[in-house]
Scaffold this active site. Structure first.
Site, PDB file in Angstrom:
ATOM      1  CG  HIS A  54     -33.636  -0.697  34.740  1.00  0.00           C
ATOM      2  ND1 HIS A  54     -34.250   0.441  35.204  1.00  0.00           N
ATOM      3  CD2 HIS A  54     -34.288  -1.724  35.324  1.00  0.00           C
ATOM      4  CE1 HIS A  54     -35.218   0.117  36.053  1.00  0.00           C
ATOM      5  NE2 HIS A  54     -35.258  -1.190  36.147  1.00  0.00           N
ATOM      6  CB  ILE A  60     -36.405   4.027  34.212  1.00  0.00           C
ATOM      7  CG1 ILE A  60     -37.432   4.486  33.169  1.00  0.00           C
ATOM      8  CG2 ILE A  60     -36.878   4.362  35.627  1.00  0.00           C
ATOM      9  CD1 ILE A  60     -38.736   3.714  33.229  1.00  0.00           C
ATOM     10  N   GLY A  63     -34.711   1.730  40.984  1.00  0.00           N
ATOM     11  CA  GLY A  63     -35.006   2.198  42.333  1.00  0.00           C
ATOM     12  C   GLY A  63     -33.956   1.797  43.342  1.00  0.00           C
ATOM     13  CD  GLU A  68     -25.266   1.373  47.660  1.00  0.00           C
ATOM     14  OE1 GLU A  68     -24.102   1.668  48.014  1.00  0.00           O
ATOM     15  OE2 GLU A  68     -25.987   0.580  48.297  1.00  0.00           O
TER      16      GLU A  68
END
Length: 154
Positions: A54, A60, A63, A68
Site C-alpha cells: 500500500h 501511504i 486510512g 485503528e
C-alpha cells in the site's frame, strides 16, 4: 484516580491492551486525562508490513490503520482510567461514523492521535470517542467511533 498514570510507554500499553506486532499501532500515549482525553503518538516507518502492498512505489499509510491507531489510543486511556493494567481486558470495535481523510500519512511522519470521550463512564462497557489524527499540525484523518471494553470471559 490521582495515582493513575498520565502517560503510557510501550510496556504499559502492552499491559493494558491485547494488541501485538504487527497490529500494535501506537508507540506511546501522553496527556492522559482520565475518562476524558489522551494523545497517542505513532512514529510511521517504512518497515511496517502494510507499506509492502500500500503502495510499493508510493507508500501511504492506509486510512483504516490510522483509525485503528486512534481506537488503540482510546483503549489505552480507558484501560488506564479503569486501572486495568494486567487484567487482560479486550477491546471490540463497534462502529465508525463521520470518518474523513484529509492528508496522506507516509514513512517518516509522526502521527499525533488526539482522542476525546463523547460518551462513557468508568465501569461502563461501551464508550464513544472523537478522534483527530495530525501530522505536523495538519489534520490527516478524523472520525467518531465506538468500542466495547470487556473482560476476556464475557
Amino acid at each position: 484516580m490521582t495515582d493513575l498514570p498520565t502517560s503510557a510507554d510501550i510496556d504499559l500499553i502492552q499491559r493494558v491492551i491485547p494488541h501485538r506486532y504487527p497490529f500494535l499501532l501506537i508507540d506511546k500515549v501522553v496527556d492522559i486525562k482520565h475518562g476524558v482525553s489522551a494523545k497517542g503518538i505513532k512514529n510511521v516507518t517504512f518497515n511496517e508490513p502494510h507499506f509492502q502492498g500500500h503502495f510499493p512505489a508510493t507508500p501511504i499509510m492506509p486510512g483504516v490503520i490510522i483509525i485503528e491507531a486512534m481506537a488503540q489510543t482510546s483503549a489505552v486511556m480507558v484501560a488506564i482510567t479503569m486501572d486495568a493494567a494486567d487484567k487482560g481486558l479486550l477491546v471490540y470495535f463497534m462502529g465508525i461514523d463521520s470518518c474523513k481523510f484529509r492528508r496522506k500519512v507516509v514513512p517518516g511522519d509522526v502521527l499525533t492521535l488526539d482522542v476525546t470521550v463523547i460518551r462513557g463512564r468508568v465501569g461502563g462497557k461501551v464508550w464513544k470517542f472523537k478522534g483527530v489524527a495530525h501530522v505536523d499540525g495538519e489534520i490527516a484523518a478524523e472520525a467518531e467511533f465506538a468500542a466495547m471494553i470487556v473482560a476476556p470471559t464475557e
